[in-house]
Design a protein around this motif. Structure first.
Motif, short mmCIF file in Angstrom:
data_model
loop_
_atom_site.label_atom_id
_atom_site.label_comp_id
_atom_site.label_asym_id
_atom_site.label_seq_id
_atom_site.Cartn_x
_atom_site.Cartn_y
_atom_site.Cartn_z
N ALA A 17 0.68 -1.31 -0.08
CA ALA A 17 0.17 -0.06 0.05
C ALA A 17 0.93 1.25 0.24
O ALA A 17 1.91 1.44 0.66
CB ALA A 17 -1.00 0.01 1.20
N GLY A 18 0.51 2.38 -0.67
CA GLY A 18 1.12 3.45 -0.78
C GLY A 18 2.34 3.64 -1.63
O GLY A 18 2.91 4.64 -1.81
N GLU A 19 2.94 2.28 -2.13
CA GLU A 19 4.22 2.26 -2.91
C GLU A 19 3.88 1.93 -4.31
O GLU A 19 2.86 1.35 -4.65
CB GLU A 19 4.90 1.36 -2.19
CG GLU A 19 5.23 1.41 -0.78
CD GLU A 19 6.17 0.54 -0.11
OE1 GLU A 19 6.68 -0.44 -0.99
OE2 GLU A 19 6.48 0.14 0.92
N LYS A 20 4.72 2.48 -5.15
CA LYS A 20 4.91 2.24 -6.58
C LYS A 20 6.29 2.16 -7.15
O LYS A 20 7.07 3.06 -6.39
CB LYS A 20 3.96 2.85 -7.42
CG LYS A 20 4.11 4.49 -7.02
CD LYS A 20 2.85 5.16 -8.31
CE LYS A 20 3.10 6.62 -8.08
NZ LYS A 20 2.83 7.49 -6.93
N PRO A 21 6.54 1.51 -7.98
CA PRO A 21 7.86 1.57 -8.50
C PRO A 21 8.18 3.02 -8.98
O PRO A 21 7.24 3.60 -9.48
CB PRO A 21 8.04 0.49 -9.72
CG PRO A 21 6.96 -0.41 -9.41
CD PRO A 21 5.86 0.32 -8.79
N ASP A 22 9.51 3.49 -8.86
CA ASP A 22 9.94 4.94 -9.25
C ASP A 22 9.83 4.92 -10.73
O ASP A 22 10.27 4.11 -11.66
CB ASP A 22 11.32 5.08 -8.75
CG ASP A 22 11.70 6.54 -9.07
OD1 ASP A 22 11.21 7.57 -8.60
OD2 ASP A 22 12.71 6.43 -10.17
N THR A 23 9.09 5.81 -11.20
CA THR A 23 8.74 6.17 -12.58
C THR A 23 10.03 6.32 -13.53
O THR A 23 10.07 6.01 -14.87
CB THR A 23 7.92 7.17 -12.92
OG1 THR A 23 8.06 8.41 -12.38
CG2 THR A 23 6.39 6.78 -12.48
N ASP A 24 10.96 7.02 -12.93
CA ASP A 24 12.45 7.39 -13.68
C ASP A 24 13.41 6.10 -13.57
O ASP A 24 13.92 5.84 -14.68
CB ASP A 24 13.06 8.30 -12.94
CG ASP A 24 12.57 9.74 -13.51
OD1 ASP A 24 11.53 9.73 -14.33
OD2 ASP A 24 12.86 10.59 -12.49
N THR A 25 13.42 5.27 -12.60
CA THR A 25 14.50 4.23 -12.65
C THR A 25 13.75 2.86 -12.30
O THR A 25 14.58 1.73 -12.60
CB THR A 25 15.35 4.40 -11.26
OG1 THR A 25 14.56 4.34 -10.21
CG2 THR A 25 15.87 5.83 -11.12
N GLY A 26 12.65 2.87 -12.19
CA GLY A 26 12.18 1.47 -11.85
C GLY A 26 12.35 0.85 -10.56
O GLY A 26 12.02 -0.45 -10.16
N ALA A 27 12.76 1.68 -9.65
CA ALA A 27 13.20 1.13 -8.30
C ALA A 27 11.96 0.48 -7.60
O ALA A 27 11.01 0.96 -7.74
CB ALA A 27 13.95 2.25 -7.54
N SER A 28 12.25 -0.73 -7.34
CA SER A 28 10.95 -1.56 -6.81
C SER A 28 10.72 -1.03 -5.39
O SER A 28 9.44 -0.63 -5.15
CB SER A 28 11.37 -2.92 -6.65
OG SER A 28 10.88 -3.72 -6.01
N THR A 29 11.76 -0.52 -4.50
CA THR A 29 11.37 -0.28 -3.37
C THR A 29 11.28 1.15 -3.10
O THR A 29 11.86 1.96 -3.88
CB THR A 29 12.42 -0.71 -2.02
OG1 THR A 29 13.78 -0.22 -2.46
CG2 THR A 29 12.41 -2.22 -2.06
N PRO A 30 10.77 1.81 -1.87
CA PRO A 30 10.50 3.16 -1.88
C PRO A 30 11.61 3.90 -1.88
O PRO A 30 12.47 3.72 -1.27
CB PRO A 30 9.93 3.31 -0.53
CG PRO A 30 9.07 2.18 -0.29
CD PRO A 30 9.92 1.20 -0.76
N ASN A 31 11.72 5.13 -2.66
CA ASN A 31 12.82 6.05 -2.48
C ASN A 31 12.75 6.90 -1.71
O ASN A 31 11.76 7.32 -0.98
CB ASN A 31 12.84 6.87 -4.03
CG ASN A 31 13.34 6.21 -5.30
OD1 ASN A 31 14.32 5.38 -5.27
ND2 ASN A 31 12.96 6.85 -6.36
N LEU A 32 14.06 7.20 -0.93
CA LEU A 32 14.08 8.24 0.06
C LEU A 32 14.44 9.69 -0.59
O LEU A 32 15.21 9.84 -1.31
CB LEU A 32 15.20 7.91 0.93
CG LEU A 32 15.66 9.08 2.03
CD1 LEU A 32 14.44 9.49 3.00
CD2 LEU A 32 16.72 8.35 2.92
N VAL A 33 13.34 10.42 -0.48
CA VAL A 33 13.36 11.61 -0.96
C VAL A 33 13.85 12.68 -0.01
O VAL A 33 12.84 13.14 0.73
CB VAL A 33 12.20 12.36 -1.64
CG1 VAL A 33 12.14 13.83 -2.42
CG2 VAL A 33 11.96 11.14 -2.92
#
Ligand code: PLP
Length: 400
Positions: A17-33
């Protein structure tokens, strides 16, 4: 976000829930922004008053992609429409109390609960013209009798610190509704794995994410869940103006912790049942309080509104100060430390003189009732995820 996440099981929700792959990199786990500012391609008002759900990311005190993932995940787990995260449980608590109450309003609040909340209600709110009536909210008649024409909020904590009293959320919600008051539930001890107060009629759910939800004792955070109409203004006023924003790094750590929340809560409960049973038959123990025990005065109620009894145990001994002293020096596994809900077991003596004098200011019958359960002090044990046998052996060494 995963499609139809609301219809999935709670373990799936906790992970996806709340997570989706990063649209630029395809990173599967949440990015830290960590960015505090965001580049925008349109004019965006500086005023929180003009903020809406559609406002893009502008400044992290308003919203941030990592914090948003945490908010969306918790909203799904709580079956709530929306969630706003804060820097700590107390930031979330102060936000709800200051934003949703005004001078002339009346608050009914559990008379034994988290000391920070108790002191904030009794000392800070009353300075701003809010009247406050503390009641034993596990006694529904007492709560009903405390409500007045100007009661705007009922605040309960269930299970409550440190006596683990259970308040009947459904019954409290009915009383609040009749009075057009908000029912707020501090559900920190329960977590959304045990109880989803919104489904029982609560208007707002408050959490210290520092405890079970983060679960590792390494990040502070808080949150408020509920209807968008109640949490939206909270973001505008309380988050943007009081400024208690959670660090994206902490949000990221807590998100990571949440993935295992359902399985951790199962293990916390499994261990807690073993340890409560061990304590119950130990000669040095005068009283054990755990909602999962038949001896808990509200065990039946707990069964109806908690899917797991969680991992908090309170127990009383003779010579509590001496035993606490022993705990500080002799425990091998359990840490003698405040807080709760961590993977590590924590134990702490909650001195009655401290709590009832400085925080709760209990008198007469309520003071007697408190002393009847807690004596001069009660140990609060947050059962961790270690081997139950090791925890029992540790306790056996210091209980005499
Ligand atoms: C810890 C706690 C809080 C306060 O949360 P912090 O994250 O420490 O600010 C509020 N309510 C309950 C029940 C708690 O256990």
């Amino acid at each position: 976000m995963t499609k139809n996440i609301e219809s999935k099981g709670i373990q799936t929700q906790a992970i996806h829930a709340g997570e989706k792959p990063d649209t630029d990199t395809g990173a599967s786990t949440p990015n830290l922004v960590m960015s505090s500012s965001f580049v925008v391609d349109e004019e965006i008002s500086f005023s929180a008053n003009n903020m809406s759900d559609e406002t893009p990311f502008v400044y992290t005190r308003w919203s941030n992609p990592t914090i948003q993932q945490l908010e969306q995940k918790l909203a799904v787990l709580e079956q709530a429409e929306a969630c706003v995260a804060f820097a700590s449980g107390m930031a979330a608590t102060a936000a709800v109390l200051l934003h949703h109450l005004s001078s002339g309003d009346h608050l009914v609040i559990s008379n034994t609960n988290y000391p920070g909340t108790a002191e904030f209600a009794r000392e800070t709110l009353t300075r701003f013209g809010v009247s406050v009536t503390p009641v034993d909210s596990s006694d529904i008649e007492q709560l009903r009798n405390a409500v007045r024409d100007n009661t705007r909020m009922i605040w309960i904590e269930t299970p409550s610190n440190p006596l683990l009293r259970i308040s009947d959320i459904k019954a409290c919600a009915e009383i609040a509704k009749q009075q057009n008051a908000l029912l707020v539930v501090d559900s920190t001890f329960a977590t959304p794995i045990a109880t989803q107060p919104v489904t029982l009629g609560a208007d707002l759910v408050v959490h210290s994410l520092t405890k079970y939800i983060g679960g590792h004792g390494d990040a502070m955070g808080g949150a408020v869940c509920g209807k968008q109409a109640l949490t939206g203004p909270l973001r505008g006023e309380a988050l943007v103006h009081y400024g208690g924003v959670i660090s994206p790094f902490n949000a990221w750590l807590i998100l990571r912790g949440m993935a295992t929340l359902p399985i951790r809560m199962r293990s916390h409960e499994e261990n807690a049942i073993k340890i409560a049973t061990f304590l119950q038959q130990h000669p040095a123990i005068e009283k054990v309080i755990y909602p999962g025990l038949h001896s808990h005065p509200q065990h039946e109620l707990a069964k109806t509104q908690m899917q797991t009894f969680s991992g908090m145990i309170s127990f009383r001994t003779a010579n509590a100060k001496q035993i606490a002293e022993g705990m500080m020096h002799q425990l091998e596994v359990i840490h003698y430390a405040v807080s709760l809900g961590h993977n590590r077991s924590l134990v702490y003596l909650m001195q009655t003189s401290d709590l009832v004098g400085s925080s709760y200011k209990l008198q007469d019958e309520e003071l007697e009732k408190y002393r009847d359960s807690a004596g001069d002090g009660i140990f609060r044990l947050s059962v961790g995820l270690e081997d139950a046998d090791d925890l029992c052996q540790d306790l056996a060494k210091v209980l005499r």
